[in-house]
Scaffold this active site. Sequence first.
Site, PDB file in Angstrom:
ATOM      1  N   GLU A 105      32.999  58.737  24.372  1.00 18.40           N
ATOM      2  CA  GLU A 105      33.945  59.718  24.928  1.00 18.40           C
ATOM      3  C   GLU A 105      33.509  61.151  24.615  1.00 18.40           C
ATOM      4  OE1 GLU A 105      37.058  57.514  22.870  1.00 18.40           O
ATOM      5  OE2 GLU A 105      38.181  57.482  24.747  1.00 18.40           O
ATOM      6  N   GLY A 121      34.785  56.466  20.637  1.00 18.72           N
ATOM      7  CA  GLY A 121      34.886  57.920  20.619  1.00 18.72           C
ATOM      8  C   GLY A 121      33.535  58.605  20.768  1.00 18.72           C
ATOM      9  N   GLU A 153      36.813  49.471  22.239  1.00 18.98           N
ATOM     10  CA  GLU A 153      38.114  49.524  21.539  1.00 18.98           C
ATOM     11  C   GLU A 153      38.924  48.247  21.708  1.00 18.98           C
ATOM     12  OE1 GLU A 153      36.842  51.931  23.463  1.00 18.98           O
ATOM     13  OE2 GLU A 153      37.060  53.868  22.453  1.00 18.98           O
ATOM     14  N   ALA A 189      35.326  56.731  16.834  1.00 17.35           N
ATOM     15  CA  ALA A 189      36.271  57.321  15.890  1.00 17.35           C
ATOM     16  C   ALA A 189      36.173  56.505  14.597  1.00 17.35           C
ATOM     17  CB  ALA A 189      37.676  57.259  16.466  1.00 17.35           C
TER      18      ALA A 189
HETATM   19  N1  CAA Z   1      34.119  53.857  11.912  1.00 13.63           N
HETATM   20  C1  CAA Z   1      33.906  53.811  10.586  1.00 13.63           C
HETATM   21  N2  CAA Z   1      32.776  53.307  10.038  1.00 13.63           N
HETATM   22  C2  CAA Z   1      31.838  52.861  10.870  1.00 13.63           C
HETATM   23  C3  CAA Z   1      32.002  52.888  12.275  1.00 13.63           C
HETATM   24  C4  CAA Z   1      33.203  53.429  12.787  1.00 13.63           C
HETATM   25  N3  CAA Z   1      33.452  53.548  14.111  1.00 13.63           N
HETATM   26  N4  CAA Z   1      30.895  52.349  12.852  1.00 13.63           N
HETATM   27  C5  CAA Z   1      30.068  52.017  11.836  1.00 13.63           C
HETATM   28  N5  CAA Z   1      30.632  52.313  10.652  1.00 13.63           N
HETATM   29  C6  CAA Z   1      30.084  52.109   9.326  1.00 13.63           C
HETATM   30  C7  CAA Z   1      30.126  50.638   8.916  1.00 13.63           C
HETATM   31  O1  CAA Z   1      31.396  50.293   8.421  1.00 13.63           O
HETATM   32  C8  CAA Z   1      29.041  50.592   7.875  1.00 13.63           C
HETATM   33  O2  CAA Z   1      29.560  51.128   6.675  1.00 13.63           O
HETATM   34  P1  CAA Z   1      29.376  50.297   5.279  1.00 13.63           P
HETATM   35  O3  CAA Z   1      27.884  50.302   5.039  1.00 13.63           O
HETATM   36  O4  CAA Z   1      30.140  51.113   4.295  1.00 13.63           O
HETATM   37  O5  CAA Z   1      29.909  48.937   5.513  1.00 13.63           O
HETATM   38  C9  CAA Z   1      28.008  51.600   8.398  1.00 13.63           C
HETATM   39  O6  CAA Z   1      28.706  52.437   9.329  1.00 13.63           O
HETATM   40  C10 CAA Z   1      26.867  50.937   9.123  1.00 13.63           C
HETATM   41  O7  CAA Z   1      27.427  50.117  10.125  1.00 13.63           O
HETATM   42  P2  CAA Z   1      26.972  48.591  10.354  1.00 13.63           P
HETATM   43  O8  CAA Z   1      26.568  47.967   9.064  1.00 13.63           O
HETATM   44  O9  CAA Z   1      28.041  47.920  11.135  1.00 13.63           O
HETATM   45  O10 CAA Z   1      25.653  48.843  11.237  1.00 13.63           O
HETATM   46  P3  CAA Z   1      24.999  47.861  12.310  1.00 13.63           P
HETATM   47  O11 CAA Z   1      23.696  48.491  12.662  1.00 13.63           O
HETATM   48  O12 CAA Z   1      25.021  46.464  11.835  1.00 13.63           O
HETATM   49  O13 CAA Z   1      25.987  47.919  13.586  1.00 13.63           O
HETATM   50  C11 CAA Z   1      27.377  49.043  15.241  1.00 13.63           C
HETATM   51  C12 CAA Z   1      26.130  49.113  14.327  1.00 13.63           C
HETATM   52  C13 CAA Z   1      27.187  47.974  16.308  1.00 13.63           C
HETATM   53  C14 CAA Z   1      27.550  50.401  15.867  1.00 13.63           C
HETATM   54  C15 CAA Z   1      28.612  48.668  14.366  1.00 13.63           C
HETATM   55  O14 CAA Z   1      28.662  49.528  13.239  1.00 13.63           O
HETATM   56  C16 CAA Z   1      29.923  48.797  15.092  1.00 13.63           C
HETATM   57  O15 CAA Z   1      30.281  47.939  15.872  1.00 13.63           O
HETATM   58  N6  CAA Z   1      30.683  49.898  14.839  1.00 13.63           N
HETATM   59  C17 CAA Z   1      31.976  50.086  15.433  1.00 13.63           C
HETATM   60  C18 CAA Z   1      31.881  50.521  16.872  1.00 13.63           C
HETATM   61  C19 CAA Z   1      33.262  50.681  17.459  1.00 13.63           C
HETATM   62  O16 CAA Z   1      34.030  49.747  17.557  1.00 13.63           O
HETATM   63  N7  CAA Z   1      33.596  51.923  17.883  1.00 13.63           N
HETATM   64  C20 CAA Z   1      34.881  52.231  18.455  1.00 13.63           C
HETATM   65  C21 CAA Z   1      35.796  52.768  17.418  1.00 13.63           C
HETATM   66  S1  CAA Z   1      37.464  52.957  18.021  1.00 13.63           S
HETATM   67  C22 CAA Z   1      37.460  54.449  18.818  1.00 13.63           C
HETATM   68  O17 CAA Z   1      36.467  55.117  18.918  1.00 13.63           O
HETATM   69  C23 CAA Z   1      38.808  54.868  19.361  1.00 13.63           C
HETATM   70  C24 CAA Z   1      38.726  56.008  20.334  1.00 13.63           C
HETATM   71  O18 CAA Z   1      38.648  55.786  21.508  1.00 13.63           O
HETATM   72  C25 CAA Z   1      38.796  57.367  19.898  1.00 13.63           C
END
Ligand code: CAA
Length: 304
Positions: free
Chosen positions: A157, A154, A177, A110
């Site tokens: 999911e 998400g 999360e 998400a």
């Molecule tokens: N939401 C919003 N933006 C996101 C995102 C997310 N879930 N995941 C990645 N992005 C964005 C980053 O902020 C970044 O944007 P900027 O260039 O503007 O900074 C861009 O995508 C590229 O991401 P990274 O630079 O972090 O890329 P990476 O290759 O170094 O890492 C990754 C990849 C490991 C997937 C890392 O992006 C990450 O950890 N993302 C978050 C994953 C996460 O925690 N997901 C769970 C979200 S909570 C949820 O989903 C709740 C639910 O149950 C519904």
Amino acid sequence: MHPTARLAVRSSGFRAAAGTARLSRFQPSTLPRVIVRFSSSGSNPQYEFIQVTEPRPGVGQITLNRPKALNALSTPLITELNTALLTFQSTPSIRAILLTGSQKAFAAGADIKEMAPLTFSSAYLNSFIESWSNLTTTLKKPLIAAVSGHALGGGCELALMADIIYCTKTANFGQPEIKLGTIPGAGGSQRLTRAVGKAKAMELILTGKSFSGEEAEQWGVAARAFGSYEELMEESLKTAETIAGYSKVAVQAAKEVVNKSQELGLRDGVEFERRVFHALFGSEDQKEGMGAFGEKRKAQWKDQ
Ligand code: CAA
């Protein structure tokens, strides 16, 4: 609506044409009908965050396309996804649906930036994330998720909501999360637990550790894991095409009875299956399928 939208909103009437579908089955009759065109070329100016195509006969494909955010599932993206799914659901020529992302990310979760400022009352009163469930409650056509790269939070999911998951061996699944001070909110604690059992689900959700596509296949989360992205996409399309080649009536019934196994006890589930099985003796396609077997010819499905 996106500024470049080409959705034709009409107050009445429906022009049946190739590549045109109506949504009226899913909308209150007081609302205008929304007609969405999707192309076989892959360009869909009416969508900003997804692409919609028909890559094989009977197969509709939705590709998540928000590369700058690794396909993070913002509310506008989910709204487009729901529109595309409902359009495929109501398009007679579409018989199976493929949902995919990019090679790098199916979806990284998400949208954290959208969620960060939310309060309890705004999330609760606006039923935040509830619309994601449209996918599982209204979609009766089979949905295959082809997962490459990240399928986190998400994203994981969303894949778990599909009927079949195919992935690359190196796909990166997980429910991280807990690292953000929260918990899965789109069914992960329920569907992942049903898929892998309580012990593994607890470990994954409490630690936020990822698991690979190879593990997803071994644990029964994914039906198959492939060595390359190209193989994943080809095999996913082949499977979608195979399903699209069967009777729509039988396919819908098969999906319904398997899904019931996730909700009913064994006795009730078997009873439900038998009732649906009996019901299919009333279909023309059961007569055609068994008749064709006897006559050693290919069945010609009527979807009746
Ligand atoms: N939401 C919003 N933006 C996101 C995102 C997310 N879930 N995941 C990645 N992005 C964005 C980053 O902020 C970044 O944007 P900027 O260039 O503007 O900074 C861009 O995508 C590229 O991401 P990274 O630079 O972090 O890329 P990476 O290759 O170094 O890492 C990754 C990849 C490991 C997937 C890392 O992006 C990450 O950890 N993302 C978050 C994953 C996460 O925690 N997901 C769970 C979200 S909570 C949820 O989903 C709740 C639910 O149950 C519904």
